[in-house]
Design a protein around this motif. Sequence first.
Motif, PDB file in Angstrom:
ATOM      1  N   ASP A 113      -0.752   7.071  -2.711  1.00 35.87           N
ATOM      2  CA  ASP A 113      -0.730   8.445  -2.193  1.00 35.87           C
ATOM      3  C   ASP A 113       0.691   8.882  -1.835  1.00 35.87           C
ATOM      4  O   ASP A 113       1.068  10.040  -2.071  1.00 35.87           O
ATOM      5  N   MET A 114       1.486   7.976  -1.267  1.00 32.42           N
ATOM      6  CA  MET A 114       2.858   8.329  -0.907  1.00 32.42           C
ATOM      7  C   MET A 114       3.699   8.628  -2.140  1.00 32.42           C
ATOM      8  O   MET A 114       4.526   9.551  -2.123  1.00 32.42           O
ATOM      9  N   HIS A 165      13.436   6.831  -9.056  1.00 31.35           N
ATOM     10  CA  HIS A 165      13.415   5.371  -9.032  1.00 31.35           C
ATOM     11  C   HIS A 165      12.534   4.861  -7.888  1.00 31.35           C
ATOM     12  O   HIS A 165      11.761   3.903  -8.049  1.00 31.35           O
ATOM     13  N   ASN A 166      12.669   5.487  -6.719  1.00 30.86           N
ATOM     14  CA  ASN A 166      11.873   5.054  -5.569  1.00 30.86           C
ATOM     15  C   ASN A 166      10.386   5.322  -5.781  1.00 30.86           C
ATOM     16  O   ASN A 166       9.535   4.513  -5.406  1.00 30.86           O
ATOM     17  N   ILE A 167      10.075   6.452  -6.378  1.00 29.33           N
ATOM     18  CA  ILE A 167       8.667   6.797  -6.632  1.00 29.33           C
ATOM     19  C   ILE A 167       8.037   5.772  -7.583  1.00 29.33           C
ATOM     20  O   ILE A 167       6.921   5.294  -7.356  1.00 29.33           O
ATOM     21  N   VAL A 207       7.207  10.412   5.122  1.00 32.93           N
ATOM     22  CA  VAL A 207       6.700   9.387   4.211  1.00 32.93           C
ATOM     23  C   VAL A 207       7.337   8.040   4.530  1.00 32.93           C
ATOM     24  O   VAL A 207       6.672   7.002   4.505  1.00 32.93           O
ATOM     25  N   ARG A 208       8.634   8.054   4.859  1.00 35.15           N
ATOM     26  CA  ARG A 208       9.308   6.792   5.184  1.00 35.15           C
ATOM     27  C   ARG A 208       8.670   6.116   6.387  1.00 35.15           C
ATOM     28  O   ARG A 208       8.496   4.894   6.421  1.00 35.15           O
ATOM     29  N   VAL A 209       8.307   6.901   7.396  1.00 34.66           N
ATOM     30  CA  VAL A 209       7.663   6.338   8.582  1.00 34.66           C
ATOM     31  C   VAL A 209       6.330   5.689   8.202  1.00 34.66           C
ATOM     32  O   VAL A 209       5.995   4.596   8.669  1.00 34.66           O
ATOM     33  N   ARG A 210       5.573   6.343   7.334  1.00 37.10           N
ATOM     34  CA  ARG A 210       4.318   5.758   6.861  1.00 37.10           C
ATOM     35  C   ARG A 210       4.588   4.493   6.048  1.00 37.10           C
ATOM     36  O   ARG A 210       3.843   3.514   6.128  1.00 37.10           O
ATOM     37  N   PHE A 211       5.663   4.536   5.262  1.00 36.79           N
ATOM     38  CA  PHE A 211       6.005   3.374   4.450  1.00 36.79           C
ATOM     39  C   PHE A 211       6.365   2.184   5.331  1.00 36.79           C
ATOM     40  O   PHE A 211       6.039   1.035   5.012  1.00 36.79           O
ATOM     41  N   ALA A 212       7.016   2.457   6.470  1.00 34.13           N
ATOM     42  CA  ALA A 212       7.332   1.386   7.417  1.00 34.13           C
ATOM     43  C   ALA A 212       6.050   0.776   7.976  1.00 34.13           C
ATOM     44  O   ALA A 212       5.977  -0.434   8.233  1.00 34.13           O
TER      45      ALA A 212
END
Length: 246
Positions: free
Chosen positions: A142-143, A170-172, A15-20
Amino acid sequence: MPGQIVRHADQIEAVRVRFAAVHRASAVVVGDETVYGRLCRWVVDAVLEKHARQDELVAYVEENLRLIVAGLCDLAGEKRPVPDPVREAALPSLVAPAEPPARGAMEQIGPLKEVLDELTGLPEVIAAHAVTWYNIAVEQRDMAAELEAFIASDVPGWDGAGEHVRLMGHNIEAIRGLSSVSAGFAEIVQSVGVLVAQTRRLVRELVIGLVVAPTDATLWWLACRIAVYGVALNATLTHLEDRLNG
């Protein structure tokens, strides 16, 4: 248990890679103010300021996810993940391509085209920017849902799991908030694109009307067009102010 933690960390890393990728996409759509043209560039100053704050929050959440993944790997006694260019290259692009505009004969004349582009901007590029923001908003939504599902189903009862759930919560919520803001940007940029397109049409009609032996009727028609443009401009600015303050 270490295997469960590693699997969970790998899911968050994906998910982090997609967030980047979201971060990179947003940088594309805020990187060039010239697409709005000289006549409309001032309209987006407040929008660009909010874009900058959004970008900072995106970078902050991405770094949080990176640190969480690293902490999980340390807890499981595994190596921290290294950047995976193959995984990053496989991500679909969120940046919408700009459709080439259909231009009239006079607008294809080099000097006139350059003047119109400089003064009135590129509405087709702005429309693509709006689509990109919609894509970003959907991806962020979606993430957030995926991360919440991972927490609900995958977190084993390791020591400190409660703190992990709290941090991820918190991040969500931050990602959900970013999704709402991105959707707002999409709507705002779309409205600015309409304004830019109207400005372009008005300038083109003024040029053509003044070049082709203007009559009293032509001048009256152009005056009416300017009045209509003024009403549209006021409505657009009111909408932008409401969305920025909402």
